[in-house]
Write an enzyme that holds these catalytic residues in place. Sequence first.
Site, PDB file in Angstrom:
ATOM      1  N   ASP A  89     -57.746  46.803  40.743  1.00  8.89           N
ATOM      2  CA  ASP A  89     -58.195  46.231  41.642  1.00  8.89           C
ATOM      3  C   ASP A  89     -57.018  46.444  42.588  1.00  8.89           C
ATOM      4  O   ASP A  89     -55.900  47.299  42.516  1.00  8.89           O
ATOM      5  CB  ASP A  89     -58.331  45.048  41.427  1.00  8.89           C
ATOM      6  CG  ASP A  89     -59.019  44.106  43.394  1.00  8.89           C
ATOM      7  OD1 ASP A  89     -59.241  45.786  44.588  1.00  8.89           O
ATOM      8  OD2 ASP A  89     -59.176  43.386  43.508  1.00  8.89           O
ATOM      9  N   GLU A 128     -44.231  50.218  -8.660  1.00  6.70           N
ATOM     10  CA  GLU A 128     -44.262  49.240  -9.819  1.00  6.70           C
ATOM     11  C   GLU A 128     -46.026  49.207 -10.792  1.00  6.70           C
ATOM     12  O   GLU A 128     -45.051  48.747 -11.968  1.00  6.70           O
ATOM     13  CB  GLU A 128     -45.350  48.149  -8.564  1.00  6.70           C
ATOM     14  CG  GLU A 128     -44.374  47.484  -7.724  1.00  6.70           C
ATOM     15  CD  GLU A 128     -45.109  46.455  -6.702  1.00  6.70           C
ATOM     16  OE1 GLU A 128     -45.994  46.197  -7.131  1.00  6.70           O
ATOM     17  OE2 GLU A 128     -44.404  45.876  -6.440  1.00  6.70           O
ATOM     18  N   ASP A 135     -65.973  37.957  39.403  1.00  8.56           N
ATOM     19  CA  ASP A 135     -65.229  39.161  38.732  1.00  8.56           C
ATOM     20  C   ASP A 135     -65.599  38.466  37.202  1.00  8.56           C
ATOM     21  O   ASP A 135     -65.374  39.447  35.953  1.00  8.56           O
ATOM     22  CB  ASP A 135     -63.616  39.329  38.730  1.00  8.56           C
ATOM     23  CG  ASP A 135     -63.595  39.881  39.886  1.00  8.56           C
ATOM     24  OD1 ASP A 135     -64.831  40.962  40.438  1.00  8.56           O
ATOM     25  OD2 ASP A 135     -62.698  39.788  41.115  1.00  8.56           O
ATOM     26  N   ASP A 164     -59.384  38.488  39.912  1.00  7.53           N
ATOM     27  CA  ASP A 164     -59.157  37.255  40.129  1.00  7.53           C
ATOM     28  C   ASP A 164     -60.010  36.936  40.697  1.00  7.53           C
ATOM     29  O   ASP A 164     -60.130  35.710  41.000  1.00  7.53           O
ATOM     30  CB  ASP A 164     -58.228  37.438  41.186  1.00  7.53           C
ATOM     31  CG  ASP A 164     -58.277  38.576  42.906  1.00  7.53           C
ATOM     32  OD1 ASP A 164     -59.780  38.139  42.716  1.00  7.53           O
ATOM     33  OD2 ASP A 164     -58.088  38.919  43.523  1.00  7.53           O
ATOM     34  N   GLU A 212     -48.403  40.908  -2.018  1.00  5.47           N
ATOM     35  CA  GLU A 212     -47.846  40.340  -1.716  1.00  5.47           C
ATOM     36  C   GLU A 212     -48.157  39.447  -0.155  1.00  5.47           C
ATOM     37  O   GLU A 212     -48.920  38.590   1.084  1.00  5.47           O
ATOM     38  CB  GLU A 212     -47.495  39.156  -2.379  1.00  5.47           C
ATOM     39  CG  GLU A 212     -47.861  38.721  -3.706  1.00  5.47           C
ATOM     40  CD  GLU A 212     -47.142  40.249  -4.449  1.00  5.47           C
ATOM     41  OE1 GLU A 212     -46.989  41.138  -3.933  1.00  5.47           O
ATOM     42  OE2 GLU A 212     -47.232  39.585  -6.275  1.00  5.47           O
ATOM     43  N   THR A 234     -37.073  41.002  -2.557  1.00  6.11           N
ATOM     44  CA  THR A 234     -36.818  42.038  -1.351  1.00  6.11           C
ATOM     45  C   THR A 234     -37.717  42.784  -0.817  1.00  6.11           C
ATOM     46  O   THR A 234     -36.989  43.511  -0.490  1.00  6.11           O
ATOM     47  CB  THR A 234     -35.854  43.029  -2.422  1.00  6.11           C
ATOM     48  OG1 THR A 234     -37.186  43.204  -3.245  1.00  6.11           O
ATOM     49  CG2 THR A 234     -35.264  42.511  -4.245  1.00  6.11           C
TER      50      THR A 234
END
Length: 924
Positions: free
Chosen positions: A337, A705, A640, A636, A295, A735
């Site tokens: 760069d 389980e 680019d 930048d 879950e 838990t």
Amino acid sequence: MSGELGVSEPAAAPLDPEERVELLLRDLRSTRQGLTAREAARRLVHYGPNMLRRRGGRRWPGELARQFTHPLALLLWAAALLAWWAGIAAVTLAVVVVIVVNAAFAFVQEMQAERAVEALAAYLPEQAKALRDGREQVVDAVDLVPGDVLVVEEGDRISADARLITGGVEVDLSALTGESVPAYRSADLADVHVPLLQARDLVFSGTVCTEGEGRALVFATGMHTELGRIAALSERVEREVSPLESQVRRVAWLIALIAVVMGLAFLPVAVYGAKLPFHDAVVFAVGLLVGNVPEGLLPVITLALALGVRELVRRGAVVKRLSAVETLGSADVICTDKTGTLTENRMHVATVWTTAGPQHLTGADTEQATTDNATLACLAAVMTRCNNAQPATGNSNITAIGDPTELALLEAAGRLGHGLTTAERERGRRRQFHFDPVLKLMSTVDERDHGVWTDTKGAPEAVVPRCSRILWTDASTQTLTDDVRRRVEEQVDALARQGLRVLALAERPLDTAALPESRAEAEQDLTLIGLAAMADPPRPEVAEAVAHCHGAGIRVLIVTGDHALTAAAIAHQVGIGGPHPRVVTGEELDHMPEDALDQLLRHNRELIFARSSPEAKLRIADALRAEGHVVAMTGDGVNDAPALRRADIGVAMGRSGTDVAREAATMVLTDDNFATIVTAVGAGRRIYDNIRKFICYIFAHTTPEITPFLVFALGGGAIPLPLTVLQLLAFDVGTETLPALALGRERAEPGLMERPPRPRSEGVIRGSMLLRAWLFLGVICAALQMAGFFAVLIHAGWHPGDPTGPGAPLHHAYQQATTMTFLGMVAGQIGTAFAARTDHASLRSIGVFTNPLLLWGIGFELALAALFIYAPPFQHLLGTAALTPAMVALVIPFPFVVWCADELRRWLLRRRAHAPTAAHHNSL
């Protein structure tokens, strides 16, 4: 821009943005020099912040509803319906409680994750340049008001609707019109009686300036802009699903299918083979369904990614999408760069050269040059005129604004005795031809020295061929002969070998009656004045970061517009490319066919692409991706943007980058530092590893389980149910989740950046992980808990087939035995949590107590287990019984057995991995 306004905005005054500029200035009570800071602050109170107000209503109901309908929740709904149909009301109610608790937990975490990502905008506030108090200043875009005068330059995102009053720009209007072709807008093109978006003298919020520069008078902000009008009509905010989440959801559907098939298959086995009553068979089927459902998987992954994004922000990397965290861990090529990324981007002119010889401008004891040298005076004049930077002044509130290269030129011109104020420069400017990254040139037409001149600066190989003459030492001009050209080129190479960035400066006198209309006219028949060599030392941390890249199997390619020798010198200093790096010039690359580029990239691990255009970045990114590489690309500038979008991780500069580059990028560096990219890759790898760790931890509980229900069914009625459905639900809800969250914060394993990059095709959930979780850790935990169950029953005198129901003599012992199964699962879970902390290394190498959040989670888990076992209300609800000290002592070794077994497994794996290496060394 998005956000929420706390108060409603006042209605904007009716304005006609197409009336004459003088009238518009009058109506807005402004001037061509903009507003004062005080007036702008007053108007901000009146008009409100310049931001879009969300009108889409509350989103949380839909988000909450989604938590009840994902595949794992649907599986639990099926279990609840099955239990209700069988008349088991207690189990039905318990399963519904599990669904509600899980949905609430997941909803809270997803909302926190969303806020974590949205909050990143605060780290990179959108800014704009405006005239305040008569000078250009950088202000937050949200503080713009009608009447402000915007300074619009190439690469800027326009933050308000405005009327151009000077200059001309090309604008990308695709955000408003959908048309990808930039449109030209100019103060000289006044349009009336046309739709606003077609008016050629207007620019709009949300659009991007791709070329040129100008000044514009703001007439609308916030929800009164065209963008605000569109936002008011419809707001569509879609949550992006990362590839990792997609993988996990596919696994969730697989788990659901397995659970349904197992339930349907064992239901007839339980009824007809084991001869169980139908009621008990349904309990068994519901237990199988619930036991197979992890879950906490989806919410824990979402929160782990969001926490990872926040951590990267603290390290200087703003990641705009959760999915990028996953991709970062598999990057195997970084195309970087040079200027500002590998270097400090603190330019200063170290040397200037003219025909009179070199003049050094560095060092405290350097004698300041004066304008007694006529060639230096001309050089300084061009430095200041062909420049758009605004230097800092004595006023501490006014900081320098502009490109670091241009600021360095202004500083050098000042040392050469030729200072010039921004206002003086603006008054003298007649034309500007902006810097062209392909031509590598910038020129201005300026009125100075009793005439009009073309002033040009740029790369030497671009400027010198356009020069026909050179300024001599006596201020006369002489023909630029081939011999002199060769001397200039030798000087450029000599400076570049020192790691200096070299610019050439030139000028030409013009006829005032016939000013050039095109840059081709302006940039011809120039007179070369000299060279300016700028020093930009490597960042001190880059060499270590490059070494980390080499250890991690990451290639580093330099793609820069600088001179080949300059780039090679910097590369050598930081350890890229070895002592003799392979350098490819822009001209070579332009003439290189695609297959030759593929071969070049395939057979050269590290390369330097010098004098490269932004289009070259796109070619390189495409070629690398075609070879299957995961590419991080820095940039930048405006041009680019295509390469940043094409790369797997586009990295933009937060300080020096343009708005266009930041929008196109996946990640923005707030410090423009290459080392931050490497840090982000390491963090991405760690986050990805931690996700796999808690997935393994959660999956490891599946076998323990479902084992009690399989034992019950296969026992044919001779063995009572070792774990009740309600106890299983208490285990799942109470838990499991906190330790899983703690594993998401685990430290990096030793050698994280010494491993090769993860292949692009590798999924987060692999077969080896499932084998470890289900058939190793899970089997050990299941065997231990079942041993505890049978030990308690047998010690009480139980034999197969003895009744254990209410009223039977063994009923209390049976309750203690199921409680022992529950506590054994908790103990095995603790051992699994410690085992899952590492995939390869020993736990000792990272430290047993180095994850305090996990220790707190385990403490909470044990306290909750004690409450379930010893508190009478929970004993009545869950069917538990108090355990004796001897029973508890039997469980204490369980975590250590699980942990030590996995430590042994990992030791054997490390030994096997080292064996081939040792054999190879012995054979040499």
